[in-house]
Design a protein around this motif. Sequence first.
Motif, mmCIF file in Angstrom:
data_model
loop_
_atom_site.group_PDB
_atom_site.id
_atom_site.type_symbol
_atom_site.label_atom_id
_atom_site.label_comp_id
_atom_site.label_asym_id
_atom_site.label_seq_id
_atom_site.Cartn_x
_atom_site.Cartn_y
_atom_site.Cartn_z
ATOM 1 N N TRP A 11 0.710 -1.142 0.023
ATOM 2 C CA TRP A 11 -0.054 0.000 -0.029
ATOM 3 C C TRP A 11 0.939 1.242 0.007
ATOM 4 O O TRP A 11 0.429 2.374 -0.235
ATOM 5 C CB TRP A 11 -0.968 -0.168 0.882
ATOM 6 C CG TRP A 11 -0.977 0.180 2.319
ATOM 7 C CD1 TRP A 11 -0.082 1.316 2.950
ATOM 8 C CD2 TRP A 11 -1.536 -0.467 3.532
ATOM 9 N NE1 TRP A 11 -0.499 1.261 4.212
ATOM 10 C CE2 TRP A 11 -1.400 0.212 4.813
ATOM 11 C CE3 TRP A 11 -2.383 -1.681 3.771
ATOM 12 C CZ2 TRP A 11 -1.657 -0.229 5.966
ATOM 13 C CZ3 TRP A 11 -2.519 -2.169 5.007
ATOM 14 C CH2 TRP A 11 -2.208 -1.431 5.829
ATOM 15 N N LYS A 12 2.063 0.973 0.106
ATOM 16 C CA LYS A 12 2.977 2.223 -0.399
ATOM 17 C C LYS A 12 3.811 2.343 -1.550
ATOM 18 O O LYS A 12 3.806 3.090 -2.230
ATOM 19 C CB LYS A 12 4.105 2.408 0.713
ATOM 20 C CG LYS A 12 3.600 2.602 2.228
ATOM 21 C CD LYS A 12 4.638 2.571 3.227
ATOM 22 C CE LYS A 12 4.287 2.447 4.860
ATOM 23 N NZ LYS A 12 3.548 3.925 5.196
ATOM 24 N N ILE A 13 4.117 0.969 -2.087
ATOM 25 C CA ILE A 13 4.744 1.002 -3.261
ATOM 26 C C ILE A 13 3.780 1.274 -4.299
ATOM 27 O O ILE A 13 4.320 1.957 -5.156
ATOM 28 C CB ILE A 13 5.442 -0.460 -3.422
ATOM 29 C CG1 ILE A 13 6.520 -0.740 -2.342
ATOM 30 C CG2 ILE A 13 6.329 -0.509 -4.943
ATOM 31 C CD1 ILE A 13 7.085 -2.128 -2.273
ATOM 32 N N ALA A 14 2.671 0.749 -4.179
ATOM 33 C CA ALA A 14 1.843 0.765 -5.598
ATOM 34 C C ALA A 14 1.476 2.168 -5.799
ATOM 35 O O ALA A 14 1.478 2.559 -6.754
ATOM 36 C CB ALA A 14 0.605 -0.115 -5.413
ATOM 37 N N PRO A 15 0.776 2.807 -4.872
ATOM 38 C CA PRO A 15 0.458 4.441 -5.266
ATOM 39 C C PRO A 15 1.769 5.033 -5.428
ATOM 40 O O PRO A 15 1.809 6.082 -6.333
ATOM 41 C CB PRO A 15 -0.292 4.898 -3.848
ATOM 42 C CG PRO A 15 0.280 4.042 -2.651
ATOM 43 C CD PRO A 15 0.500 2.796 -3.483
ATOM 44 N N ALA A 16 3.043 5.050 -4.797
ATOM 45 C CA ALA A 16 4.095 5.517 -5.308
ATOM 46 C C ALA A 16 4.621 5.428 -6.746
ATOM 47 O O ALA A 16 4.793 6.431 -7.363
ATOM 48 C CB ALA A 16 5.377 4.988 -4.381
ATOM 49 N N LEU A 17 4.491 4.293 -7.113
ATOM 50 C CA LEU A 17 4.840 4.104 -8.551
ATOM 51 C C LEU A 17 3.638 4.637 -9.315
ATOM 52 O O LEU A 17 3.808 5.048 -10.602
ATOM 53 C CB LEU A 17 4.935 2.485 -8.945
ATOM 54 C CG LEU A 17 6.226 1.793 -8.180
ATOM 55 C CD1 LEU A 17 6.335 0.304 -8.499
ATOM 56 C CD2 LEU A 17 7.471 2.422 -8.725
ATOM 57 N N ALA A 18 2.465 4.167 -9.021
ATOM 58 C CA ALA A 18 1.106 4.922 -9.750
ATOM 59 C C ALA A 18 1.455 6.279 -10.009
ATOM 60 O O ALA A 18 0.988 6.772 -11.224
ATOM 61 C CB ALA A 18 -0.169 4.248 -9.244
ATOM 62 N N TYR A 19 1.479 6.894 -9.064
ATOM 63 C CA TYR A 19 1.618 8.453 -9.452
ATOM 64 C C TYR A 19 3.052 9.208 -9.859
ATOM 65 O O TYR A 19 3.298 10.194 -9.891
ATOM 66 C CB TYR A 19 1.178 9.313 -7.902
ATOM 67 C CG TYR A 19 -0.224 9.045 -7.730
ATOM 68 C CD1 TYR A 19 -1.321 9.136 -8.293
ATOM 69 C CD2 TYR A 19 -0.435 8.375 -6.429
ATOM 70 C CE1 TYR A 19 -2.517 9.073 -8.137
ATOM 71 C CE2 TYR A 19 -1.761 8.034 -5.898
ATOM 72 C CZ TYR A 19 -2.807 8.451 -6.887
ATOM 73 O OH TYR A 19 -3.909 8.160 -6.596
ATOM 74 N N GLY A 20 3.898 8.426 -10.395
ATOM 75 C CA GLY A 20 4.896 8.407 -11.140
ATOM 76 C C GLY A 20 6.310 8.626 -10.330
ATOM 77 O O GLY A 20 7.111 9.395 -10.750
ATOM 78 N N ASN A 21 6.328 8.338 -9.017
ATOM 79 C CA ASN A 21 7.694 8.259 -8.163
ATOM 80 C C ASN A 21 8.501 7.006 -8.448
ATOM 81 O O ASN A 21 8.058 6.090 -8.865
ATOM 82 C CB ASN A 21 7.209 8.376 -6.925
ATOM 83 C CG ASN A 21 6.201 9.632 -6.729
ATOM 84 O OD1 ASN A 21 6.796 10.761 -6.464
ATOM 85 N ND2 ASN A 21 4.845 9.294 -6.320
ATOM 86 N N CYS A 22 9.633 7.090 -7.855
ATOM 87 C CA CYS A 22 10.682 6.092 -7.924
ATOM 88 C C CYS A 22 10.839 5.725 -6.483
ATOM 89 O O CYS A 22 10.781 6.568 -5.658
ATOM 90 C CB CYS A 22 12.003 6.560 -8.467
ATOM 91 S SG CYS A 22 11.850 6.727 -10.214
ATOM 92 N N VAL A 23 11.039 4.456 -6.187
ATOM 93 C CA VAL A 23 10.884 3.862 -4.734
ATOM 94 C C VAL A 23 12.569 3.198 -4.197
ATOM 95 O O VAL A 23 12.962 2.746 -5.012
ATOM 96 C CB VAL A 23 10.086 2.825 -4.662
ATOM 97 C CG1 VAL A 23 10.087 1.896 -3.488
ATOM 98 C CG2 VAL A 23 8.419 3.488 -4.998
#
Length: 476
Positions: free
Chosen positions: A155-167
């Motif tokens: 629930w942190k990785i999926a939205p981070a990537l969805a909105y265009g961030n790198c993780v």
Amino acid sequence: MQANFIDGKFVPGVASRPNINPSDTSDIIAEYAQADGEQAALAIAAAAAAFPAWGSGNIQTRSDCLDRIGTEILARKEELGRLLSREEGKTLPEGIGEAARAGQIFKFFAAEVLRQRGERLASVRPGVDIEITREPVGVVGIITPWNFPIAIPAWKIAPALAYGNCVVFKPAELVPASAWALTEIISRSGLPAGVFNLVMGPGSRVGQALIDNPAVNAITFTGSTTTGRRILDGASRRLAKVQLEMGGKNPLVILDDADLDVAVNCAIQGAYYSTGQRCTASSRFIVQKGIYPAFVAEMTKRLEALRVDDALQPGTDIGPVVDQDQLDQDLAYVAIGREEGARLACGGNRLTRDKDGFYMAPAFFADADNRMRIAREEIFGPVACAIPVATYEEALLVANDTEYGLSAGICTTSLKYATYFKRHSQAGMVMVNLATAGVDYHVPFGGRKASSLGSREQGSYAAEFFTTVKTAYTAA
Ligand code: NAD
């Protein structure tokens, strides 16, 4: 040894650490790489280098990657759930349920990628147009606890990537297996190198490296309130964006008009399942005097019948505590509760089973007072107490008399009291005739007071943290 994942490649760590099954300490799941500050810096640099292309890239590509990850997790939920239960100690059905939840979260955000919207407003100045859009934040550092080893990272990785961030993802030391399995799936999803990185290792070294590095634009953390405060200190000094999800001391109010069966089910499920190791676990039952004797008697009977054993064994209701330190802490609080004068109605002792694991009988205290340490401090184990009260008004006061504010529940058949409680509870999530733990994945999750800081997680509310708003003016 299972390696870290940096810039699209699996990279050995500078050391390794064994992952031990809490149901059977002779079972070593595998050795997992441990990064140091230098490796963390490489992962951060890779994420920063990948960001310009990923952040402005094609949203169909993003959506497809997230969808592939979700599809594979769901297809392998039994195997991933078994691994999770083996390393963390929740029962197999709970482990499989959590793995499925992680898959559903990736599916949800695969669709959210395509629903990113802005606004266009009229200006107060003639001949000017205003557009309000959201942009990714940049590099996001993700630091997670051990108690939901795949769902919280998801629930942190999926939205981070969805909105265009790198993780850059740093999981808890005790649960590298679920983090690594998730990473392995992500590594084959089609993401460009550097967009997602895994660095396993201690919080004091690898976590701290994420907090201190100016290339990390935002940090999302779930864990204890003590660590959360430390992260806030470090991140705020360099003005990084922070989201903190922390501890709880969640109340479950039971009124005289409650259905006893519903109340006891909510209490047992909310306080003791997943071995009580949930931030949303009920740890204080605030019970009106009329129903109090029947509630205490029924709780004792039901708790004594629960089967505490190997998490993977069919028929186990409650698995082991996660490790020796947590078990020592739980047993210490049982001793504290007795010294404070609460009555231990059942459990609270160490159990031996065929395999050498961290087993403990669920502890239920009656006749507690909200000023006692067992009613004020987060224990994070299968320990809960009942506090008798005279009226609904007193129950509400006691429920809100805590430094935390994550989840709160009420069992009642009165629409009036259910409505009052939803309105006046000082918690981020309120449950009526439901356990305080157990939430949906498409709606906001989070709390108040010392439980949470920053914007909500999950559902479309996640956009608040993982994006930054831009207001653009154009002279027509
Ligand atoms: P913890 O605070 O000990 O550790 C959490 C993470 O922080 C781990 O990855 C750890 O390595 C890292 N960390 C530790 N010190 C650090 C430092 N100095 N710098 C950076 N990172 C550091 O918590 P835990 O024992 O793993 O998890 C249990 C806690 O998590 C409980 O308090 C529980 O309530 C909380 N929790 C909260 C939620 C929520 O959503 N509110 C959900 C689950 C768990």
